[in-house]
Design a protein around this motif. Structure first.
Motif, PDB file in Angstrom:
ATOM      1  N   ARG A 168      60.204 -69.091  -2.512  1.00  0.00           N
ATOM      2  CA  ARG A 168      61.493 -69.662  -2.882  1.00  0.00           C
ATOM      3  C   ARG A 168      61.945 -69.065  -4.191  1.00  0.00           C
ATOM      4  O   ARG A 168      61.240 -69.114  -5.188  1.00  0.00           O
ATOM      5  CB  ARG A 168      61.376 -71.170  -3.041  1.00  0.00           C
ATOM      6  CG  ARG A 168      62.726 -71.822  -3.159  1.00  0.00           C
ATOM      7  CD  ARG A 168      62.800 -72.722  -4.335  1.00  0.00           C
ATOM      8  NE  ARG A 168      64.056 -73.462  -4.333  1.00  0.00           N
ATOM      9  CZ  ARG A 168      64.421 -74.259  -5.305  1.00  0.00           C
ATOM     10  NH1 ARG A 168      63.629 -74.434  -6.333  1.00  0.00           N
ATOM     11  NH2 ARG A 168      65.572 -74.875  -5.267  1.00  0.00           N
TER      12      ARG A 168
ATOM     13  N   LEU B 233      55.366 -78.877  -4.250  1.00  0.00           N
ATOM     14  CA  LEU B 233      56.684 -79.329  -3.808  1.00  0.00           C
ATOM     15  C   LEU B 233      57.034 -80.679  -4.402  1.00  0.00           C
ATOM     16  O   LEU B 233      58.092 -80.875  -4.972  1.00  0.00           O
ATOM     17  CB  LEU B 233      56.721 -79.410  -2.286  1.00  0.00           C
ATOM     18  CG  LEU B 233      56.822 -78.072  -1.573  1.00  0.00           C
ATOM     19  CD1 LEU B 233      56.691 -78.274  -0.085  1.00  0.00           C
ATOM     20  CD2 LEU B 233      58.143 -77.414  -1.901  1.00  0.00           C
TER      21      LEU B 233
ATOM     22  N   LEU C 174      55.384 -72.059  -8.444  1.00  0.00           N
ATOM     23  CA  LEU C 174      55.611 -72.413  -7.042  1.00  0.00           C
ATOM     24  C   LEU C 174      55.260 -71.241  -6.133  1.00  0.00           C
ATOM     25  O   LEU C 174      54.590 -71.400  -5.116  1.00  0.00           O
ATOM     26  CB  LEU C 174      57.079 -72.805  -6.863  1.00  0.00           C
ATOM     27  CG  LEU C 174      57.508 -73.254  -5.482  1.00  0.00           C
ATOM     28  CD1 LEU C 174      56.930 -74.616  -5.190  1.00  0.00           C
ATOM     29  CD2 LEU C 174      59.009 -73.318  -5.395  1.00  0.00           C
TER      30      LEU C 174
ATOM     31  N   GLY D  77      57.958 -80.789  -7.930  1.00  0.00           N
ATOM     32  CA  GLY D  77      59.119 -80.006  -8.334  1.00  0.00           C
ATOM     33  C   GLY D  77      58.751 -78.763  -9.116  1.00  0.00           C
ATOM     34  O   GLY D  77      59.509 -78.322  -9.977  1.00  0.00           O
ATOM     35  N   ALA D  78      57.588 -78.185  -8.818  1.00  0.00           N
ATOM     36  CA  ALA D  78      57.226 -76.945  -9.504  1.00  0.00           C
ATOM     37  C   ALA D  78      58.172 -75.847  -9.060  1.00  0.00           C
ATOM     38  O   ALA D  78      58.745 -75.900  -7.974  1.00  0.00           O
ATOM     39  CB  ALA D  78      55.798 -76.560  -9.176  1.00  0.00           C
ATOM     40  N   SER D  79      58.355 -74.866  -9.908  1.00  0.00           N
ATOM     41  CA  SER D  79      59.252 -73.793  -9.512  1.00  0.00           C
ATOM     42  C   SER D  79      58.847 -72.515 -10.231  1.00  0.00           C
ATOM     43  O   SER D  79      57.950 -72.514 -11.063  1.00  0.00           O
ATOM     44  CB  SER D  79      60.703 -74.152  -9.838  1.00  0.00           C
ATOM     45  OG  SER D  79      60.799 -74.596 -11.162  1.00  0.00           O
TER      46      SER D  79
END
Ligand SMILES: Cc1cc2nc3c(=O)[nH]c(=O)nc-3n(C[C@H](O)[C@H](O)[C@H](O)COP(=O)(O)OP(=O)(O)OC[C@H]3O[C@@H](n4cnc5c(N)ncnc54)[C@H](O)[C@@H]3O)c2cc1C
Ligand code: SF4
Lengths: 660, 153, 366
Positions: free
Chosen positions: C227, C211, C220, C214-216
């Motif tokens: 998410r 989190l 993530l 800012g991993a995505s």
């Protein structure tokens, strides 16, 4: 023992699992075992090297010439082009499908008379339409996507003016080719639709006679359209050309009264065309309608246009929000009314009148009271003193049909001593009595939507009787259709076979207005010279003036000749290319492309340039090999870009080149 | 706005330093005074803005605006935090101690805009070579090697 | 006692396993990594600066060059952002086409990540298979827009051209062909004992780190955070499609790889649904001007690209060129996790972990 085995198993667990999986795949059919054995073909959309198909020359492509210039084949040709998505939008948007890019190309070359002829082929009154057309074509002109649309209407006007100078009443070439046919055709009404049908039929050699109620030909164009928009000599000249083909126009003959349709048949007319238009002004069932000082639009306009003296007061109220109402208001202003007020149901943006007309009438000091409906006409001693109006809350219902709703409480009084009703016209079809032609319960003609034939064989209809209130060019389009039907009927052919519907305006995108701020001066369209309000307010002088020759040629050169597949040097590819690979220049006079250079070394094959090309002459070819050639070849100029029938011009020397 | 609760909370606590406040459906745009960034950031993280999307800058010639984007997955709210830096004083506290991700993003802003982040663990250029002079995304950046483009419309 | 000394090892910038031009300076204690310092910027082309000098339309081909293994996604994100600024409505058919292209792109891109992830652990077969399958997707793309890598296909208000006639059938054939393949790959790679040994428990990314860094995307979701912007804030017409978000448990390399495989399955479902429901109509909104001049303002519109939250933050000053364009690239944030996840692992694991983060340097360096 078991324990020992278990230990042994644990040590080699992974190997066993691996063997298991291997076994599983050995027994099952392998899926991932197909390899492509063929070289696949390259996609047609492949974005490879840029190439041009050609450059603009003297003889551009012309829809009309390509189609054989016959009304029947032309329509089919236009539809074919539409299907291929290569129909210039202006031509598609024009109800009569005038070959606009052909016109523009010929004007650019200085061949004004030829241009006039190809326009007249579809739009038989170029001089008239060059003044009063509502030009749906210009809104869809592709040039409007880049800066401003070409002034198609003014070019019509220009070539008509040039043709008028030569005083050639007819097209000698056409007349020589005319083959006489014996069959006689009667056309009732000499409005634009009747004239269009007469023109087409006379070209095929039929003996056409037009019967006209009024003393003069031209229909609503002569009766209704005010002089300040259409000088009558222009109209007469255009009609002369139709007459020149051998069409007889008998004025002062009212069919139904002086003659009946039966009489016409007896006289040997094989086919009859009803083109009587909408002649009767509608009235309103409100109190006070029979007061002194209440007038109807059409008689009023007719009187004004024929120079008769009309008795109106100083303070005129016009009811209606359409083009006719605007014309009435502006005419009233010119014949002595000091104050003119228009009252209409619609809000300003919904008004059916064309925005430029509303604009001009506002300039002339005409007040517009929007969203008000008439309640009663107030009178005193039998004379009009004002109009009581109530608020109109909605004009259309949820389905978009005309169904006004009013707020009865909210009223106001508009003062005035004359009221002119311009709320629409209806047709006077008393001429059908005693024939087999049937009317529906609303006293409208029953006819076939495709062939335009009425319920009696041999009797056809066209123009505003069939379409309802429309425009001049729309009526002309139906006239052409009716002519096809009649000639097929007379030759005993199937009326329906291969008939195509009119092209829907929705097919084409109307381009939004371009922000002209950053655009160079020479790319803009010329503005016509207009009389100022003081100069025009008390007379019937024509308001807009036409183009001079130089301006017209320059304007015609702005035409992009969409889908001609010949580069016109418009430079929009160069402007769009993100990497500035392309350089284009026209010659000084603008008529040819002087330079076209692409630096393929910089190109990143994004394809934006060929997407912008309006002519579709700049294409991305499925060839990529050139990238392997020597570097200097990556920069090629005009000559090398051209594509020959076999391939690209540079391909011929291929053998001499070695891969770099 | 789905969650007025913590908006109230933020407003109560930081009412003085918030210069501007806008909110759309699930987006909040906050403009704050640059000095109070660190305490506000801590508070924001506490109330759920755990996700650090990016920080960047926009050069408005006389001032540079830093734009932080944070998300709270718990409340499904996104936040854009803006801090205004005058050109004369391009310094602000680093938030990389609160959100680890800010580390690289702040280095990028330093590299391309020349904004200095105080207490940053490792403030070096990140994209450009160490010996580069100037900060290219600044509007006043000039480079002789840059080819001028034609103005074409 | 033996005296040991730390060893500094330079990995990259030209290294077959760095998936591009990345240099990592590793401080080793024997085989164990004490510290890893990544150096990026070798592919920095200044795209954000270039964009400031180009008109909005001319930026579209530029975005192709960001994440070059999923160009469609970049097109998508950029075009969406500008459309939001301009207030352009996209015709339904165009939205469907966009979604089909984006999801096919997701599969193509994940195939690379999946295949090379296997290659990093020594599994050559899957890598070759994956590239073969990707080739079929590229053929579909080529059929539609004439390019295989830098598509430049999306336009403001739609896409540049409609599908060719034969596309729908080819796409359906591809889906039919692809489904069993995915099962096979699962067996070949994810269930492979060696691969599991190499990846399970390796490179664990904690939720907290994921989190705050800012991993995505799959990175993530591999860490167990559910998410996905397609669900969280549906853009385009994603709210009309039925699909699931795969979520990992442990946040290790294996989980991330598994998430990618599972996402490919979901993408196939989406493509199939979109092909079934593809409406007819225009593929470009009417009345989009040639020279895009958005009203002054700013916009940030993230999408769920292959690698995660990809968004364009565009500031417009009302002129024909963007005043500022920031690319929020998922790979940049994901890559910044390297020092965190690699620490304490053995040197041989570096390539495996790096592969599972799936960076693309066109996007990291911009
Ligand atoms: C005031 C006004 C302004 C207009 N301005 C424009 C404009 O700016 N641009 C535009 O595109 N359009 C305009 N129009 C519309 C355009 O004039 C009409 O669409 C067009 O004239 C219709 O043509 P038509 O051939 O169908 O009928 P008409 O033009 O109405 O012609 C019918 C003819 O038939 C004659 N006739 C009727 N009954 C008989 C009978 N029993 N026997 C013999 N003859 C008969 C009539 O006298 C008339 O001459 C305007 C119309 C009006 C009223
Ligand atoms: S007749 Fe009217 S609509 Fe047709 S091309 Fe000419 S100006 Fe345009």
């Amino acid at each position: 023992m078991l324990k020992k085995f278990w230990k042994f198993f644990e040590a080699f667990q992974s190997i066993f699992i691996g063997m298991g999986i291997t076994f599983k795949y050995l027994t099952s059919k392998a899926v991932t075992f197909q390899y492509p054995d063929q070289k696949r073909p390259i996609s047609l959309r492949w974005r490879g090297l840029l190439a041009l198909k050609g450059f603009m020359g003297e003889t551009p492509h012309q829809l009309l010439r390509e189609s054989g210039a016959e009304p029947q084949t032309y329509k089919a040709y236009v539809h074919k082009r539409l299907k291929e998505d290569t129909l210039p939008h202006c031509t598609g948007a024009c109800p009569a499908n005038v070959d606009v890019s052909g016109q523009n190309a010929l004007v650019a070359e200085g061949k004004y008379l030829e241009a006039f002829e190809i326009v007249q082929e579809r739009n038989i009154l170029p001089g008239v339409l060059g003044r009063i057309c509502h030009h749906p074509c210009e809104g869809r002109c592709r040039r409007g996507y880049y800066d401003e649309p070409v002034s198609i209407k003014f070019l019509h006007r220009f070539i008509a003016e040039e043709a008028r100078k030569t005083r050639r009443k007819n097209n000698p070439k056409l007349k020589r080719e005319l083959k006489k046919r014996e069959e006689k055709v009667a056309i009732i009404g000499s409005g634009p639709s009747g004239l269009a049908a007469a023109f087409d039929l006379a070209k095929e050699g039929y003996q056409v006679t037009i019967f006209e109620k009024q003393k003069f030909p031209g229909g609503m164009l002569a009766i209704g359209v005010p002089l300040y928009r259409l000088p009558r000599d222009v109209l007469l000249f255009d009609i002369e050309r139709v007459k020149g083909l051998g069409v007889e126009i008998r004025t002062g003959v009212e069919v139904g009264k002086d003659l009946t349709i039966k009489d016409l048949k007896k006289q040997g007319f094989k086919a009859i065309l009803i083109a009587v238009g909408l002649q009767v002004s509608r009235s309103l069932p409100i109190p006070g309608i029979d007061l002194d000082g209440v007038l109807l639009a059409v008689p009023f306009l007719k009187a004004v246009n024929s120079g008769e003296k009309v008795k109106i007061g100083k303070d005129v109220i016009v009811i209606g929000g359409g083009n006719v109402a605007v014309d009435v208001a502006r005419c009233a202003r010119r014949v002595g009314a000091e104050k003119v007020k228009m009252v209409c149901l619609e809000a300003r943006h919904e008004m059916p009148a064309f925005p430029w007309e509303i604009e001009e009438s506002l300039e002339e000091g005409i007040e517009i009271h929007c969203s008000w409906g008439p309640k009663q006409i107030l009178g005193k001693d039998g004379r009009v003193v004002g109009l009581e109006v109530k608020e109109c809350t909605a004009v259309f219902d949820a389905q978009g049909r005309f169904a006004p709703t009013f707020c009865e409480e909210h009223t106001k009084v508009v003062e005035g001593d004359t009221v002119i009703l311009a709320i629409g016209q209806a047709s006077d079809l008393s001429l059908v009595e005693g024939t087999e032609i049937k009317l529906n319960e609303r006293r409208q003609l029953i006819f076939d939507k495709v062939t335009l034939e009425t319920t009696e064989t041999g009797v056809f209809a066209c123009g505003e009787v069939t379409t309802g209130p429309s425009t001049a060019i729309g009526s002309i389009a139906t006239g052409h259709e009716a002519a096809i039907s009649i000639s097929r009927f007379l030759r005993g052919e199937d009326l329906r076979k291969g008939r195509l519907p009119a092209i829907n305006l929705e097919e084409f995108e109307e381009y939004p207005q371009v922000d002209l701020e950053d655009i160079e001066e020479e790319r803009l369209r010329p503005r016509p010279v207009k009389l100022s309000v003081e100069e025009r307010i008390d007379n019937f002088k024509e308001i807009e003036l036409g183009f001079k020759e130089k301006v017209a040629v320059k304007e015609a050169l702005r035409c992009l000749r969409c889908y001609s597949e010949k580069c016109v040097g418009c430079t929009f590819c160069a402007r769009t290319c993100p990497d500035f690979c392309i350089e284009v220049e026209r010659t000084r006079d603008g008529k040819r492309v002087a330079k076209y250079q692409i630096e393929m070394g910089k190109c990143m094959f994004c394809g934006l340039c060929s997407e912008q090309c309006p002519t579709r002459s700049l294409v991305m070819t499925p060839q990529h090999e050139l990238a392997f050639y020597q570097k200097e070849l990556l920069e090629y100029d005009k000559e090398k870009l051209l594509r020959s029938e076999k391939g690209y011009a540079f391909k011929e020397k291929e053998k001499e080149r070695k891969y770099a | 706005m789905k969650n007025p609760q913590f908006i109230k909370e933020i407003k109560k606590k930081f009412g003085k330093v918030i210069l501007d406040f806008k909110s759309y459906n699930d987006e909040i745009i906050l403009t704050i005074d640059k000095t109070s960034l660190l305490p506000l950031a801590k508070e924001l993280k506490k109330i759920g803005f755990e996700y650090f999307s990016f920080v960047t800058a926009v050069d408005y010639q006389e001032r540079i605006i830093l734009v932080y984007r944070l998300s709270s997955f718990k409340d499904k709210v996104n936040l854009i935090l803006k801090a205004i830096l005058p050109l004369s004083d391009l310094k602000i506290d680093s938030v990389s101690s609160i959100w680890g991700g800010a580390n690289w993003h702040e280095r990028e802003v330093f590299d391309l805009f020349g904004v200095v982040f105080d207490h940053h663990p490792d403030l070096r250029r990140i994209l450009l070579p160490e010996n580069w002079s100037g900060h290219p995304l600044r509007k006043d950046y000039r480079d002789e090697d840059v080819v001028k483009r034609k103005e074409y419309f | 006692m033996i005296r040991t000394e730390e060893l500094q090892l330079n990995m990259g910038p030209q290294h077959p396993s760095t998936h591009g031009v990345l240099r990592i300076v590793l401080r080793l204690d024997g085989e164990v990594i004490v510290e890893a310092i990544p150096h990026i910027g070798y592919l920095h082309r200044g795209i954000e600066k270039i964009a400031e000098n180009r008109t909005y339309t001319q930026v579209i081909p530029l975005t192709d060059r960001l994440d070059y293994v999923s160009s469609m996604m970049n097109n998508f994100a950029y075009v969406l952002a500008v459309e939001e600024l301009m207030g352009i409505e996209v015709p339904e058919r165009a939205s469907f086409i966009r979604i089909i292209m984006a999801e096919l792109q997701r599969i193509a891109s994940h195939l690379i990540a999946f295949g090379t992830g296997g290659l990093d652990a020594g599994a050559m077969t899957v890598f070759l298979y994956c590239f073969r399958e990707r080739e079929r997707i590229l053929e579909l793309f080529e059929m539609v827009c004439g390019a295989r890598l830098t598509y430049n296909y999306f336009r403001f208000g739609g896409v540049s051209q409609d599908f060719p006639k034969e596309f729908a059938e080819s796409a359906r054939n591809f889906i039919k062909y692809m489904r069993p393949k995915l099962d096979e790959y699962e067996d070949l790679l994810l269930n492979n004992y060696i691969f599991q040994k190499r990846t399970k428990g390796v490179g664990v990314l904690k939720k907290k780190d994921a989190l705050s860094y800012g991993a995505s995307g799959p990175v993530l979701r591999g860490s167990g955070i559910k998410r996905d912007i397609r669900k969280e804030k549906p853009y385009s017409l994603y709210d009309r499609f039925d699909f699931e978000i795969p979520v990992g448990k442990n946040g290790d390399t294996w989980d991330r790889t598994w998430v990618r495989l599972e996402e490919m399955r979901q993408s196939l479902n989406i493509v199939e649904q979109a092909l079934d429901g593809l409406p007819s109509g225009k593929v470009k909104a009417w009345g989009v001007p040639r020279m895009i001049k958005p009203p002054p303002g700013e916009v940030y519109r993230p999408i769920e690209s292959t690698r995660g939250e990809l968004g364009f933050y565009i500031v417009s000053d009302g002129s024909a060129r963007p005043y500022r364009m920031k690319v929020r690239s998922p790979a940049f944030s994901n890559l910044s996790l390297i020092p965190v996840v690699i620490k304490g692992h053995q040197i041989a694991d570096v390539v495996v972990i790096l592969g599972s983060l799936d960076p693309v340097f066109g996007e990291v360096d911009r």
